[in-house]
Design a protein around this motif. Sequence first.
Motif, PDB file in Angstrom:
ATOM      1  N   ASP A 269      28.968  26.341  42.399  1.00  0.00           N
ATOM      2  CA  ASP A 269      29.964  27.202  41.768  1.00  0.00           C
ATOM      3  C   ASP A 269      30.671  27.996  42.851  1.00  0.00           C
ATOM      4  OD1 ASP A 269      28.635  30.077  41.905  1.00  0.00           O
ATOM      5  OD2 ASP A 269      27.073  28.722  41.184  1.00  0.00           O
ATOM      6  N   ILE A 270      31.902  28.341  42.570  1.00  0.00           N
ATOM      7  CA  ILE A 270      32.731  29.009  43.564  1.00  0.00           C
ATOM      8  C   ILE A 270      33.641  30.003  42.854  1.00  0.00           C
ATOM      9  CG2 ILE A 270      34.541  27.243  43.427  1.00  0.00           C
ATOM     10  CD1 ILE A 270      35.055  27.601  46.397  1.00  0.00           C
ATOM     11  N   LYS A 271      33.968  31.076  43.541  1.00  0.00           N
ATOM     12  CA  LYS A 271      34.967  32.009  43.039  1.00  0.00           C
ATOM     13  C   LYS A 271      36.075  32.097  44.067  1.00  0.00           C
ATOM     14  CE  LYS A 271      33.689  35.956  41.141  1.00  0.00           C
ATOM     15  NZ  LYS A 271      33.263  37.379  41.014  1.00  0.00           N
ATOM     16  N   ARG A 272      37.304  31.905  43.631  1.00  0.00           N
ATOM     17  CA  ARG A 272      38.457  32.052  44.515  1.00  0.00           C
ATOM     18  C   ARG A 272      39.462  32.995  43.857  1.00  0.00           C
ATOM     19  NH1 ARG A 272      41.266  30.880  48.833  1.00  0.00           N
ATOM     20  NH2 ARG A 272      43.532  30.799  48.670  1.00  0.00           N
ATOM     21  N   ASN A 273      39.808  34.073  44.560  1.00  0.00           N
ATOM     22  CA  ASN A 273      40.746  35.066  44.037  1.00  0.00           C
ATOM     23  C   ASN A 273      40.337  35.538  42.648  1.00  0.00           C
ATOM     24  OD1 ASN A 273      42.431  34.907  46.345  1.00  0.00           O
ATOM     25  ND2 ASN A 273      43.383  33.064  45.518  1.00  0.00           N
ATOM     26  N   GLY A 274      39.027  35.706  42.443  1.00  0.00           N
ATOM     27  CA  GLY A 274      38.528  36.217  41.177  1.00  0.00           C
ATOM     28  C   GLY A 274      38.365  35.174  40.095  1.00  0.00           C
ATOM     29  N   ILE A 275      38.720  33.918  40.370  1.00  0.00           N
ATOM     30  CA  ILE A 275      38.608  32.835  39.390  1.00  0.00           C
ATOM     31  C   ILE A 275      37.313  32.082  39.653  1.00  0.00           C
ATOM     32  CG2 ILE A 275      39.669  30.730  38.496  1.00  0.00           C
ATOM     33  CD1 ILE A 275      42.371  31.840  39.533  1.00  0.00           C
ATOM     34  N   ALA A 276      36.393  32.132  38.698  1.00  0.00           N
ATOM     35  CA  ALA A 276      35.090  31.485  38.860  1.00  0.00           C
ATOM     36  C   ALA A 276      35.170  30.046  38.359  1.00  0.00           C
ATOM     37  CB  ALA A 276      34.027  32.253  38.097  1.00  0.00           C
ATOM     38  N   MET A 277      34.714  29.098  39.190  1.00  0.00           N
ATOM     39  CA  MET A 277      34.819  27.683  38.861  1.00  0.00           C
ATOM     40  C   MET A 277      33.521  26.951  39.200  1.00  0.00           C
ATOM     41  SD  MET A 277      38.670  26.823  40.253  1.00  0.00           S
ATOM     42  CE  MET A 277      38.408  27.672  41.819  1.00  0.00           C
TER      43      MET A 277
END
Length: 346
Positions: A269-277
């Motif tokens: 799992d990853i978060k980029r610019n507050g978007i968790a994916m």
Amino acid sequence: MKRLFAVISAALLLCSCSGKDTSSQTIEDIMSEANEINQTDDDEYACLPDTVRLDDMYTRELEAQDGDISYDRLGVNFRLPDGYNAYIYEQNDEKRLDDERKAAEKENRKPKEIETHEPNKTCIAAIFLINGNFPYSHEYVRVGYSTSIAAQFQPLSWWEEHPEYAISPIQNKADFVKLLKSDIDKLTPAFIANEGLDAYNYTGLDASHREWLELGIKTNDVDSIPEILNVYNTANVFREPADDSSVGEIKCEPVELDSGYFGVKLAYDIKRNGIAMDKEVYWLLDPDAQEDIAFMRRVEFSKDKGAVWLTEPQTFLESFKITTPDYANKQDPTDYFGICQVEIKE
């Protein structure tokens, strides 16, 4: 259309809450306020790698032929999922500038000024697939053959012609496949170390906070050195964490498809610019590849954390084919844009 309705509704709500007499407002006033609200919306491409957008000069839409997307430069072919559009993203200002200089010289004129941008070297070229829910849903597919690393090998026919270079005997395809799988296992640390890249930015960095991106493998142990598969850094890459971004534990396991392709699957799992994916990434090779230098292909599936896949990775990979690339530089397959070609003038 959904976005327009949302913006107009927000504007009407803003008017009703502000105490203004909305009966005296024109539709132009309402739309103007809606536009102001719209300007504060988050970047719709904030979930994609640093600098990557699907609405700029580096991007063009790919048309499906009989439902399939085929792109010779990357050497891939696959069924386009229903409701998806495919875009090829290729950022190469040096090539654009060189093409313009050559055109100007041929036309006996001064070169035009061309806007250039600092590239994200972890995403120079890739196909992106998005559906009609994007960006409200952050599900997308990314297909390419490099990030900060690429993986390449010489085909079985080359080893049969040059047995003197083999450390372990390669007498048939079974020997060849066994060595490739062994090398993939040895290179697992490199695949893991070079995932989670989208949690970082690569352009406009403060030099005092830059972090060198390592390959992630040690070569001082002879038993850990691969024999026929080579993973290498594609460029000197510095990075720093993007705002409100992080990477979870990266799990890696070997994978083999019904097509005969095999490689590794990475999940995290990853978060980029507050978007968790959530991400599932497959590095795959074709053991029957015929080109002089064969590359692994990387297929990345991303979706909102905890959401259900609209396009299941396994379903997509059923139609995924690795084809012989049409290299820009026939003498150097690693030169994706053909920048390093030497012209021979008669």
